[in-house]
Design an enzyme around this catalytic site. Structure first.
Site, PDB file in Angstrom:
ATOM      1  N   LYS A 199       7.978   3.152  -3.755  1.00 61.96           N
ATOM      2  CA  LYS A 199       8.988   3.117  -4.816  1.00 61.96           C
ATOM      3  C   LYS A 199      10.279   3.829  -4.371  1.00 61.96           C
ATOM      4  O   LYS A 199      10.322   4.421  -3.300  1.00 61.96           O
ATOM      5  CB  LYS A 199       8.408   3.744  -6.096  1.00 61.96           C
ATOM      6  CG  LYS A 199       7.180   2.986  -6.647  1.00 61.96           C
ATOM      7  CD  LYS A 199       7.556   1.653  -7.198  1.00 61.96           C
ATOM      8  CE  LYS A 199       6.519   0.700  -7.716  1.00 61.96           C
ATOM      9  NZ  LYS A 199       5.150   0.946  -7.898  1.00 61.96           N
TER      10      LYS A 199
HETATM   11  C1  LIG Z   1       4.093   0.419  -9.029  1.00 62.74           C
HETATM   12  C2  LIG Z   1       4.102  -0.178 -10.366  1.00 62.74           C
HETATM   13  C3  LIG Z   1       3.244   0.263 -11.385  1.00 62.74           C
HETATM   14  C4  LIG Z   1       2.102   1.216 -11.152  1.00 62.74           C
HETATM   15  O1  LIG Z   1       2.444   2.427 -10.626  1.00 62.74           O
HETATM   16  P1  LIG Z   1       1.361   3.259  -9.797  1.00 62.74           P
HETATM   17  O2  LIG Z   1       2.066   4.567  -9.589  1.00 62.74           O
HETATM   18  O3  LIG Z   1       1.089   2.532  -8.534  1.00 62.74           O
HETATM   19  O4  LIG Z   1       0.147   3.415 -10.652  1.00 62.74           O
HETATM   20  C5  LIG Z   1       3.390  -0.282 -12.641  1.00 62.74           C
HETATM   21  N1  LIG Z   1       4.292  -1.229 -12.895  1.00 62.74           N
HETATM   22  C6  LIG Z   1       5.115  -1.705 -11.938  1.00 62.74           C
HETATM   23  C7  LIG Z   1       6.123  -2.750 -12.294  1.00 62.74           C
HETATM   24  C8  LIG Z   1       5.029  -1.196 -10.636  1.00 62.74           C
HETATM   25  O5  LIG Z   1       5.831  -1.709  -9.694  1.00 62.74           O
END
Ligand SMILES: *Cc1c(COP(=O)(O)O)cnc(C)c1O
Length: 399
Positions: A199
């Site tokens: 991210k």
């Molecule tokens: C990465 C992501 C999540 C989940 O986040 P995690 O930290 O991996 O649990 C939820 N929604 C979207 C759109 C994502 O890209």
């Protein structure tokens, strides 16, 4: 592991991150405590929200949001299908059912306000929007719709730390005012962020829940830690001798190591998002004139009124049947690509959650989309390598 010349994403870890984490290790307090409180305060200030509550991951953030807003058995929550599966799974954890609404268009992958409106019925409890790739959803229309029907709004802002939506200021008493920038994650009732390794900012695994509502914040904090009325850190400091349990809570706490990482990463976010924007603009300038490719979000990138955090750079192939070939060609050039996203309603476990032909735009994009590498530390020669590989593929196909 393949050595990619250009990976899809990359993390920036510098001396600040290393010393922040080793300071925590030396401090002797590892579970949630003062560093987490500092991370939350800095994140809240950065986003411009009253409360930020750090959690184990973005999925936990979403689960807490829906739980705190009262979703349960018999309820439905409207969300997109063109997203990571966690968006829908988190709704299921509460006993509620996700109902998928189509995206706005093949060039706007965000959930459509009109499609949401068409799905609202007596079982609808809330709406969960996803700011796809960091491009803000049409929050003006979605918030109006939610208010008109008494629905809650959760923003899955996993892609959108630092993004903002240009929309009217709505005062509870005074109606609508001038347009202003509203940060993603502060517009709905609750915002949810992910700090997974790929991210815009990362703690390895981690997440954040944001809200401007005091009562909701208190409930989110309790649900994060077993529904208990005090924390280990409070008892350690002698602030509290015992506790009560007042909710069916979870253990979704973050730890001090990750919070320290998060604080260091947060300091990079603004510059990093700007670097992402520059790479995305360079991609767009070079790719837009090419035949065989379409650039989604093109208008919002070239004439932005919203502020995007440019988490992803998706392109649409004109011909879906060439996608596997395109991706393996890119792989041979050392360029990693991905697909954001396979539609959730097409997964085995989600079979039957959408009628055939109900989500035509989602289905079309899910077939044609390819995500190109994008990360703040991308070097100019890596960016040009991606563009060159695409031009070579075009030339081969034209020949
Ligand atoms: C990465 C992501 C999540 C989940 O986040 P995690 O930290 O991996 O649990 C939820 N929604 C979207 C759109 C994502 O890209």
């Amino acid at each position: 592991m393949t050595e990619w010349r250009v990976p899809l994403a990359d993390v920036a870890i510098g001396p600040e991150e290393l010393s922040a984490v080793s300071d925590v290790l030396r401090s002797g307090w590892l579970s949630m405590g003062p560093v987490t409180a500092e991370f939350e305060a800095h994140f809240a200030a950065y986003i411009g929200v009253k409360h930020a509550i750090a959690v184990t991951n973005g999925t936990a953030a979403l689960h807490l949001a829906h739980a705190a807003l009262g979703a349960g058995l018999g309820d439905t929550v409207i969300c997109p299908s063109l997203t990571f599966v966690a968006t829908a799974n988190a709704i299921r954890y509460t006993g509620a059912r996700p109902v998928f609404a189509d995206i706005a268009g093949v060039h706007d992958f965000n959930i459509s306000a009109a499609a949401i409106a068409a799905k609202i019925d007596a079982s609808t409890k809330g709406i969960c929007v996803v700011h796809y790739g960091g491009h803000p959803c049409d929050m003006t229309a979605i918030m109006q719709l939610a208010r008109a029907h008494g629905l809650y709004v959760v923003e899955d802002a996993a892609h959108a730390p630092g993004a903002a939506c240009h929309m009217p200021v709505v005062h509870e008493d005074a109606g609508e005012d001038a347009l202003a920038m509203h940060p993603c994650g502060t517009i709905g009732d609750v915002g949810c962020f992910s700090f997974f390794a790929n991210k815009n900012m990362t703690t390895g695994e981690g997440g954040m829940v944001t809200t401007n509502d005091d009562a909701l914040a208190a409930r989110l904090r309790r649900l994060r830690s077993h529904g208990m009325t005090s924390l280990t850190w409070d008892r350690h400091r002698g602030h509290s001798a015992s506790y009560d349990v007042v909710d069916w809570g979870y253990n979704y706490r973050i730890d001090e190591l990750r919070s320290a990482l998060g604080l260091a990463q947060l300091r990079r976010l603004k510059t990093d998002n700007r670097k992402r924007a520059e790479i995305a603009q360079a991609y767009t300038a070079q790719l837009q004139p090419l035949d065989g490719l379409e650039i989604p979000f093109y208008t919002s990138m070239t004439a932005p009124s919203n502020l995007s955090s440019f988490h992803l750079y998706p392109v649409l192939l004109k011909d879906a049947s060439t996608r596997a070939q395109f991706r393996s060609f890119m792989q041979r050039q050392g360029v990693q690509t991905s697909i954001h996203y396979p539609a959730i309603h097409r997964f085995s476990r989600y079979q039957g959650t959408a009628a055939e032909g109900d989500l035509p735009l989602t289905d079309e994009v899910a077939q044609r989309v390819v995500t190109l590498p994008l990360y703040a530390g991308m070097r100019p020669e890596q960016r040009d390598g991606v563009l060159q590989a695409i031009r070579q593929w075009q030339a081969l196909r034209a020949a």
